[in-house]
Enzyme design. Sequence first.
Site, short mmCIF file in Angstrom:
data_model
loop_
_atom_site.label_atom_id
_atom_site.label_comp_id
_atom_site.label_asym_id
_atom_site.label_seq_id
_atom_site.Cartn_x
_atom_site.Cartn_y
_atom_site.Cartn_z
N LYS A 117 121.09 -30.93 41.32
CA LYS A 117 121.71 -32.05 42.44
C LYS A 117 123.07 -31.88 42.94
O LYS A 117 123.04 -31.67 44.48
CB LYS A 117 121.65 -33.59 41.90
CG LYS A 117 122.13 -34.55 42.98
CD LYS A 117 122.44 -35.68 42.11
CE LYS A 117 123.97 -35.53 41.56
NZ LYS A 117 124.50 -36.72 40.97
N ARG B 44 125.93 -30.26 47.89
CA ARG B 44 127.16 -29.29 48.33
C ARG B 44 126.53 -28.30 49.26
O ARG B 44 127.17 -27.93 50.64
CB ARG B 44 127.87 -28.66 47.42
CG ARG B 44 128.91 -29.46 46.60
CD ARG B 44 129.17 -28.94 45.18
NE ARG B 44 130.24 -29.50 44.52
CZ ARG B 44 129.92 -30.88 44.01
NH1 ARG B 44 128.83 -31.23 43.73
NH2 ARG B 44 130.98 -31.70 43.41
N SER C 252 137.07 -40.20 40.49
CA SER C 252 135.97 -39.47 40.54
C SER C 252 136.52 -38.23 41.36
O SER C 252 137.03 -38.30 42.44
CB SER C 252 134.95 -39.91 41.69
OG SER C 252 133.88 -39.05 41.98
N GLN D 85 134.55 -36.50 43.23
CA GLN D 85 133.87 -36.40 44.28
C GLN D 85 134.75 -36.71 45.46
O GLN D 85 134.65 -36.42 46.69
CB GLN D 85 132.57 -37.33 44.34
CG GLN D 85 131.40 -36.87 43.49
CD GLN D 85 130.49 -37.83 43.09
OE1 GLN D 85 130.58 -39.14 43.70
NE2 GLN D 85 129.56 -37.53 42.65
N GLU E 138 128.97 -37.05 32.80
CA GLU E 138 127.66 -37.26 32.91
C GLU E 138 126.66 -37.13 31.74
O GLU E 138 125.46 -37.48 31.76
CB GLU E 138 127.09 -36.43 33.99
CG GLU E 138 126.98 -34.86 33.88
CD GLU E 138 127.28 -33.99 35.27
OE1 GLU E 138 126.25 -33.32 35.46
OE2 GLU E 138 128.07 -34.33 36.12
N HIS F 298 130.45 -45.88 37.86
CA HIS F 298 129.56 -45.01 37.79
C HIS F 298 128.14 -45.89 38.37
O HIS F 298 128.43 -47.15 38.84
CB HIS F 298 128.91 -44.02 36.94
CG HIS F 298 129.68 -42.73 36.85
ND1 HIS F 298 129.07 -41.42 36.66
CD2 HIS F 298 131.05 -42.38 36.93
CE1 HIS F 298 130.08 -40.61 36.68
NE2 HIS F 298 131.11 -41.19 36.82
N ARG G 259 120.53 -41.94 33.90
CA ARG G 259 120.62 -41.32 32.87
C ARG G 259 120.44 -42.34 31.44
O ARG G 259 120.41 -41.80 30.23
CB ARG G 259 122.12 -40.75 32.92
CG ARG G 259 122.31 -39.71 33.92
CD ARG G 259 123.37 -38.84 33.51
NE ARG G 259 123.46 -37.64 34.65
CZ ARG G 259 122.84 -36.83 35.06
NH1 ARG G 259 121.87 -36.44 34.06
NH2 ARG G 259 123.10 -35.99 35.72
#
Length: 439
Positions: free
Chosen positions: A25, A30, A167, A169, A326, A353, A398
């Site tokens: 993913k 990206r 994060s 990100q 993760e 999350h 998850r």
Amino acid sequence: MPSSHWSAPVAHAPVDATVRLPGSKSMTNRALILSALADGPARLRRPLRSRDTLLMAAALRALGAAVDEDGADWLVTPGPLSGPAQVDVGLAGTVMRFLPPVAALADGDVAIDGDPRARERPMRPMITALRALGVRIDDGGRGALPFTVRGAGAVKGGAVTIDASSSSQLVSGLLLAAPRFDEGVRVRHEGPPVPSAPHLAMTVRMLREAGARVETGVETGVESGVDSGVDSGAAEWHVAPGTIRGRDWDVEPDLSNAAQFLGAALVTGGRVTVPDWPADTTQPGDALRDLLARMGAQVSFGPDGLTVRGTGAFEGLDADLREVGELTPVLAALAALASSPSRFTGIGHLRGHETDRLAALVRELNALGGDARELPDGLEIRPRPLHGGVFHTYDDHRMVMAAAVLGLAVPGVEVENPATVGKTLPEFTELWTAMVRPA
């Protein structure tokens, strides 16, 4: 049980399986961003098709890029970015953090929203950073979704300071679009350490592979030019303005989604092989080699892929998981079945999350008879005999995978809303059942 529940299959014998996983993913999303901003068409070979990546593709289409199916591949043709447009980020952190800088390059308004939980996830640092780079954003003062990016067709760019401790990100999102900014971007992180350094390394590597000029480093402790650029001090990343090349991307298997399958070998004393495991990768899931070996697995890598064999017994684990957060849910499930206590630290950011993963894991493990407690930045788990019951998943893929691992050894684990795995691995329950109960 309700039809929305899935009875996790019990393993009555050691598993013996080869599990071929779909694409990463993180790499897929990206590559989609870089391809939509490139100077020509691009091909993504074997990308992941899941809720998170389909949302990214839909968002880029809404802004003017073409993302077309070609067998197992995606063909991306850049187009003029424009609004007005509406974007649904779902609950995807990569979409909600990577898309706003792209939306700022569009000519027109881009309204961005997502699932109810997405409105609680950290976005204020991104909004503040974009404003500092000259972007107009209307968020009603919330510092969170929903908000509207008032795209002006260009972004000035320049230097910006951000606290990305919630994060990685937040940094990646700024870097991926930065070659298209008039002045590029120089991002400086100030605050507690940025989690998930491998994902930042992935961003830097993929930018460089697409022809971008990227420099990374920190003030102290790390030599300028290292890919992660993350340490306990202030970190900096500099992306120069320039062209992003259209190119072909070979998407690696999603190594984080290997965690539960490889963990099954440990729980059952069996064997699981994941083919096409890359010899050199920036994916955080590659850490499974070391982490599972420390718990007692026999781990080997060769032409057939990565193979994990269990010995019938395995120990707990004391580990700092900051860079591989993760993996925590599956490791927590393994810890609950191990022969000795486990302690995981460096993962306080998981409270922000898809759900508060620390609280959720403690609540659900203890509801099955476990002994788990939260630490300020992690978890402590002491093995105890477990019993069946409903394992709530909080719309978190998850958590479903963690419950499946528990169900291997604990009869009667009923997993709530297994469909939430569609976020990253839609075929999970089929792959899992085929592994545990081969035809």
